[in-house]
Design an enzyme around this catalytic site. Structure first.
Site, PDB file in Angstrom:
ATOM      1  N   GLY A  20       0.866  -1.172   0.000  1.00  0.00           N
ATOM      2  CA  GLY A  20       0.000   0.000   0.000  1.00  0.00           C
ATOM      3  C   GLY A  20       0.896   1.212   0.000  1.00  0.00           C
ATOM      4  CD  GLU A  21       2.254   5.312  -1.440  1.00  0.00           C
ATOM      5  OE1 GLU A  21       2.570   4.741  -2.501  1.00  0.00           O
ATOM      6  OE2 GLU A  21       3.105   5.852  -0.697  1.00  0.00           O
ATOM      7  CB  SER A  22       5.092   3.084   3.646  1.00  0.00           C
ATOM      8  OG  SER A  22       5.792   4.128   3.011  1.00  0.00           O
ATOM      9  CB  CYS A  47       5.603  -3.625  -0.918  1.00  0.00           C
ATOM     10  SG  CYS A  47       6.002  -2.233  -1.976  1.00  0.00           S
ATOM     11  NE  ARG A  66       7.416   5.805   0.660  1.00  0.00           N
ATOM     12  CZ  ARG A  66       7.019   7.070   0.583  1.00  0.00           C
ATOM     13  NH1 ARG A  66       7.794   8.031   1.020  1.00  0.00           N
ATOM     14  NH2 ARG A  66       5.842   7.362   0.062  1.00  0.00           N
ATOM     15  CB  ILE A 121       4.265  -2.258  -7.445  1.00  0.00           C
ATOM     16  CG1 ILE A 121       3.837  -3.350  -8.429  1.00  0.00           C
ATOM     17  CG2 ILE A 121       3.466  -0.983  -7.679  1.00  0.00           C
ATOM     18  CD1 ILE A 121       2.452  -3.848  -8.238  1.00  0.00           C
ATOM     19  NE  ARG A 122       5.104   4.943  -6.122  1.00  0.00           N
ATOM     20  CZ  ARG A 122       5.509   6.214  -6.140  1.00  0.00           C
ATOM     21  NH1 ARG A 122       5.649   6.841  -7.286  1.00  0.00           N
ATOM     22  NH2 ARG A 122       5.746   6.858  -5.032  1.00  0.00           N
ATOM     23  CG  HIS A 152       3.423  -6.469  -3.960  1.00  0.00           C
ATOM     24  ND1 HIS A 152       2.901  -5.910  -2.816  1.00  0.00           N
ATOM     25  CD2 HIS A 152       4.061  -5.461  -4.597  1.00  0.00           C
ATOM     26  CE1 HIS A 152       3.205  -4.634  -2.762  1.00  0.00           C
ATOM     27  NE2 HIS A 152       3.911  -4.325  -3.833  1.00  0.00           N
ATOM     28  CD  GLU A 189       0.858  -8.748  -1.661  1.00  0.00           C
ATOM     29  OE1 GLU A 189       1.840  -9.486  -1.423  1.00  0.00           O
ATOM     30  OE2 GLU A 189       0.935  -7.499  -1.666  1.00  0.00           O
TER      31      GLU A 189
END
Lengths: 198, 300
Positions: free
Chosen positions: A47-49, A78, A107, A141-142, A179, A181
């Protein structure tokens, strides 16, 4: 049967729950401290940390999560790996970290979305779940990377190349910069579940 | 040997759709300056949409609305660490090429801007940057996915602060998916034709019981309760455009909408975050807007 929580403040928690259910595990979405009661393990999703850290702080989850992580398995994927780490670079100023795992995370280490990628990783510890141990298809992803492991008991589980660590374990704590998942391949989740004591 | 094989597959559909999966349960906020972007990031936004004017101003100003100045977009990309999205006109693939060269994280082919092509959307498969597109119904969503969209948002009616169209479009998509799941397989061929969507995607939606990509709500969301309403209707997250920076206390309202999107099932928390937010944006009832000024009808 173990009960595995998934931190559901923001991110792809539903994807983790799908895999856990496929493996026959009881799951629980966690948004408030009371929902940590009685869990055998916890996953912190992608997600967004910055968002996850802020909501965890605002709803008084930081200390209860630290207490859980002192005893029970926690896996961060992530953004979750950033949140688990003791030290992180390129994070937003003041971004809360759990500081549970002795790793330094960078990050957005690969750049922006245009630099996101899929690749196949060799992960020796996954041989326990498939003797043929085919490479693990990993989606970045990023993504962050693990800049350094900062204690002798941190085991490197996978590297992208000789320099770049992308999965590590310290006792019952697990961090992956990709990821699992998002795959149909459940071996990483099986590996995490194997960290729960009988 | 713990290393990978070194082959990197960039810009696969899985990677494009994957970023949207990481935005789930979050709020994407329209911002027009670097300062706004920082306020949004501090409030817990998962991404920002960089643009020159929020939809309420585009509506008020009239004229042709185009892609924003790259200088503004780059300034916002420098200001925050979260993903940055930007809008292009429907069908304007050169604006998309320009945004791709800037390295924005997502491109919104948006009806909020003045369409550049009245028959064709962009072939989004041609780009390395993922696209999000608006829809009013299942057929429109699947046409956009067939063109390569890696994320969908229901359109609502942007710049109004009136949630009614967002609800209409979300109910239309969700209702059609429920109906599809009760259909016999041989009925899918005619249904695909009726809604103007590719059969393979219709079949996939029936099997999955949801869209094959992430679906956010947009267009008219102005309060924490609006955000939670859309989440309870089954969307994966929300876009808030004019609703934040056209309100009396943007930082507080932004943080409250973020919390409401996470705790969308918890009425006590929704009540708590809704307290003392100050003035909401001045709304404009969608039924007062003449048909020809409605934005959601743009898109084919």
């Amino acid at each position: 049967m173990p009960v595995v929580g998934v931190l559901a403040l923001q991110g792809d928690f539903a994807e983790h729950i799908v895999v856990l259910r496929r493996l026959g595990v009881e799951t629980r979405e966690v948004r408030l401290p009371g929902e940590l009661e009685g869990l055998d393990a916890l996953i912190i999703p992608g997600g967004e940390s910055t968002t996850i850290g802020k909501l965890a702080h605002d709803y008084q989850l930081i200390e209860p999560l630290r207490a859980l992580g002192a005893e029970k398995p926690i896996w961060g994927t992530c953004a979750g790996a950033i949140f688990l780490s003791k030290d992180a670079t390129r994070v937003k100023q003041g971004q809360p970290l759990l500081g549970l795992m002795d790793i330094t995370i960078q990050r957005n280490a690969f750049g922006r979305q245009v630099d996101s990628f899929e690749t196949a990783l060799n992960v020796p510890v996954l041989a326990a779940f498939d003797p043929a141990n085919p490479p693990f298809e990993a989606v970045f992803i990023r993504a962050p990377l693990i800049e350094s492991v900062d204690a002798p008991d941190v085991e490197v589980l996978a590297r992208l190349d000789s320099e770049t660590i992308v999965a590590a374990r310290q006792g019952h704590l697990l961090a992956t910069s990709f990821h699992p998942e998002l795959n149909q391949d459940d071996r990483f989740h099986q590996y995490f579940l194997s960290l729960i004591p009988d | 040997m713990t290393e990978g094989n070194g082959n990197k597959d960039v810009a696969s559909f899985k990677v494009k759709a994957g970023l949207a999966q990481m935005l789930k349960g979050g709020v994407i906020m329209d911002v027009v300056t670097a300062e706004h972007a920082k306020i949004a990031e501090d409030a817990g936004a998962v991404a920002v949409m960089a643009l020159e004017r929020v939809p309420a101003d585009i509506r008020a100003d009239g004229g042709v609305a185009r892609m924003s100045d790259p200088e503004l977009i780059l300034g916002i990309m420098d200001a925050v660490s979260i993903p940055v999205m930007a809008k292009v006109r429907i069908g304007h693939f050169v604006e998309a090429q320009i945004l791709e060269s800037l390295g924005v994280d997502y491109i919104d082919e948006s009806e909020v801007l003045t369409p550049a092509d009245e028959a064709h959307h962009i072939n989004k498969h041609d780009f390395k940057i993922p696209f999000v597109c608006g829809c009013r119904n299942l057929g429109e969503a699947l046409r956009r996915i067939a063109e390569g969209a890696a994320m969908i948002r229901t359109k609502g009616e942007a710049g109004t602060g009136d949630v009614v169209e967002a609800v209409r479009h979300a109910r239309s998509v969700m209702g059609s998916i429920r109906k599809l799941q009760t259909m016999a397989d041989e009925e899918l061929f005619t249904y695909s034709k009726e809604i103007g969507a590719p059969y393979d995607l219709v079949k996939q939606v029936k099997e999955l019981g949801r869209l094959p990509v992430v679906n956010f709500a947009a267009g008219g969301i102005a309060t924490p309760a609006d955000a939670a309403l859309m989440m309870q209707l089954g969307v994966d997250g929300v876009f808030v455009g004019s609703g934040i920076f056209k309100s009396g206390n943007p930082a507080k309202r932004a943080a409250a909408i973020v919390k409401a999107t996470t705790h969308y099932l918890d009425a006590a928390i929704l009540a708590e975050v809704s307290r003392n937010l100050g003035e909401p944006m001045v709304g404009r009832q969608v039924t007062d807007i003449p048909e020809e000024e409605r934005i959601a009808d743009r898109g084919w």
